[in-house]
Design an enzyme around this catalytic site. Structure first.
Site, short mmCIF file in Angstrom:
data_model
loop_
_atom_site.label_atom_id
_atom_site.label_comp_id
_atom_site.label_asym_id
_atom_site.label_seq_id
_atom_site.Cartn_x
_atom_site.Cartn_y
_atom_site.Cartn_z
N ARG A 65 47.30 39.08 31.87
CA ARG A 65 45.94 38.51 31.98
C ARG A 65 45.97 37.00 32.17
NH1 ARG A 65 41.80 42.01 29.40
NH2 ARG A 65 42.32 44.01 30.33
N ARG A 77 39.43 34.79 31.21
CA ARG A 77 38.35 34.02 30.60
C ARG A 77 38.77 32.80 29.79
NH1 ARG A 77 35.52 39.29 28.29
NH2 ARG A 77 37.75 39.64 28.05
N ARG A 135 33.97 33.39 38.45
CA ARG A 135 33.30 34.65 38.12
C ARG A 135 31.79 34.48 38.19
NH1 ARG A 135 33.17 37.85 32.52
NH2 ARG A 135 32.13 35.90 32.03
N ASP A 150 41.66 45.30 38.48
CA ASP A 150 41.56 46.02 37.20
C ASP A 150 42.15 47.40 37.39
OD1 ASP A 150 40.16 45.49 34.47
OD2 ASP A 150 39.91 47.61 34.91
N TYR A 161 39.70 56.68 29.97
CA TYR A 161 38.43 56.05 30.36
C TYR A 161 37.54 57.03 31.12
CZ TYR A 161 40.07 51.45 28.91
OH TYR A 161 40.50 50.38 28.16
#
Ligand code: CP3
Length: 360
Positions: free
Chosen positions: A27, A31, A40, A77, A154
């Site tokens: 990652r 963020r 973003r 992703d 998921y």
């Protein structure tokens, strides 16, 4: 063959000598970087960012502009595959990923097919080739995918953060249905990763984030077996260069021997495993990637340097180690601490490679 000018990462994955330990960070674009948050915001939301190859290229390169990292990782992703299967991926603010149409009915499961990576996932392949052009052979580009089991979690639950109740009920009551989902997912991952390799990915990593939630027997049957199938069907040589494959099962420290036996090039380790013990168990077969606790990068440069030194000492002298965190960097990590981490690995790791660079 277009070897990157800095090929330390690829060499370490292939267990070839290097003059220091390479580092990248799971990652690494995300963020914790203010410039990421700006891009973003321009994209509108996370998924629009993933689906815009220009902006995906921009954020992929952001951490490399700040830190001396030895690899870039495609910005995307793992849930792009179930999205392309029609399950309707969306991210609601602060809640993580969700699906509009999770798999509920048997007919929905029977109808599932592996998406053509050049159609619904063409935006990923465009990003890969655009990132390769932008990198201009400076460092290698990592492609990635989720594992069939992690994707299935998921797809069945419809979101993360559950205790996998629906997935596990299916595993014990209707293993035939779960096996069907996993077979389709495995085919989808093979097609997707081979398309990424074709588009320019120079190494690939399979994220099995939830495999560690399985029982010992279930792990082999429902996660590892499908990763093994993928490893055996991936393109392993492209333009005269070997394409290393990294398997990462979070919480998978007890299964390293069977993971190494899949024929992958390297194993990703989370921070619960002792790097030196892992090396003793599988070191001659595969390289190891990891495994600093991401919480350490929340502290301060001195503490980080001490812990980096311990991690390097755990692995010991010689090649075959790629420095990384044991999981993704925390979003509240100060960027200066990431700088300190990268610098510490650069400063402290050459001592462990003297035998690699000096004649015997
Ligand atoms: O490593 C990298 O820099 C590449 C980018 C990458 C992302 N997701 C970007 C991302 C990679 C390799 C992933 C993989 C991924 N995605 C995994 C496997 C690895 C892992 O972390 O275990 C999983 C389980 C997902 C699913 C996913 N995507 C979750 C659970 C979330 C929410 C996470 C959170 O912290 O809220 C995402 C969103 C996501 N994927 C973000 C990023 C940068 C944050 C989204 C944002 O900008 O709001």
């Amino acid at each position: 063959m277009t070897t990157p000018r800095n090929d330390t990462f690829l060499r370490a994955l292939l267990r070839q000598p290097t003059d220091r330990t390479p580092i990248w960070i799971m990652r690494q674009a995300g963020r914790y970087l203010p410039e990421y948050n700006q891009t973003r915001a321009r994209a509108g939301d996370f998924l629009s960012l993933c689906k815009n190859p220009d902006l995906a290229t921009e954020v992929t390169l952001q951490p490399l502009a700040r830190f001396k990292l030895d690899a870039a990782i495609l910005f995307s992703d793992i849930l792009t595959i179930p999205d392309a299967m029609g399950l309707g991926l969306y991210f609601s603010a602060g809640e993580g990923p969700k699906f509009e149409r999770p798999l509920r009915e048997e007919w929905e499961i029977r109808d599932l097919t592996a998406p053509d990576p050049h159609e619904k996932l063409g935006y990923v392949m465009s990003a890969v080739s655009q990132i390769r052009r932008a990198l201009d052979n400076s460092v290698p580009l990592i492609g990635f995918s989720g594992s069939p089991f992690t994707l299935a979690c998921y797809m069945i639950e419809g979101q993360g953060g559950t205790d996998f109740a629906e997935t596990k009920k299916m595993l014990y009551q209707r293993p035939d249905l779960l096996h069907h989902i996993l077979s389709v997912n495995a085919q989808a991952v093979v097609d997707y990763l081979n398309a990424q390799i074709e588009a320019g990915a120079q190494a690939v990593m399979i994220f099995d984030t939830w495999g560690g939630a399985l029982s010992h027997a279930a792990y082999e049957e429902f996660s590892l077996a499908y990763m093994q199938r993928i490893v055996s069907q991936l393109t392993r040589f492209k333009d005269g260069a070997e394409v290393p494959v990294v398997l990462f099962t979070k919480g998978g420290g007890q299964w390293l021997e069977s993971m190494a036996a899949t024929g992958c090039s390297a194993l990703g380790l989370d921070w619960t495993t002792h790097l030196g013990q892992a090396r003793q168990r599988v070191g001659a077969q595969v390289a190891l990637q990891g495994n600093l606790d991401p919480a350490i990068v929340l502290t301060d440069p001195d503490t980080i340097a001490v812990e980096v030194a311990k991690t390097l000492a755990q692995y010991g002298t010689g090649h075959g180690h790629v420095f990384n965190l044991g999981h993704g960097v925390n979003q509240f990590t100060p960027p200066e601490n990431v700088q300190a981490l990268v610098e510490a690995v650069h400063r402290l790791s050459p001592a462990y490679h003297l035998a690699d660079i000096l004649p015997a």
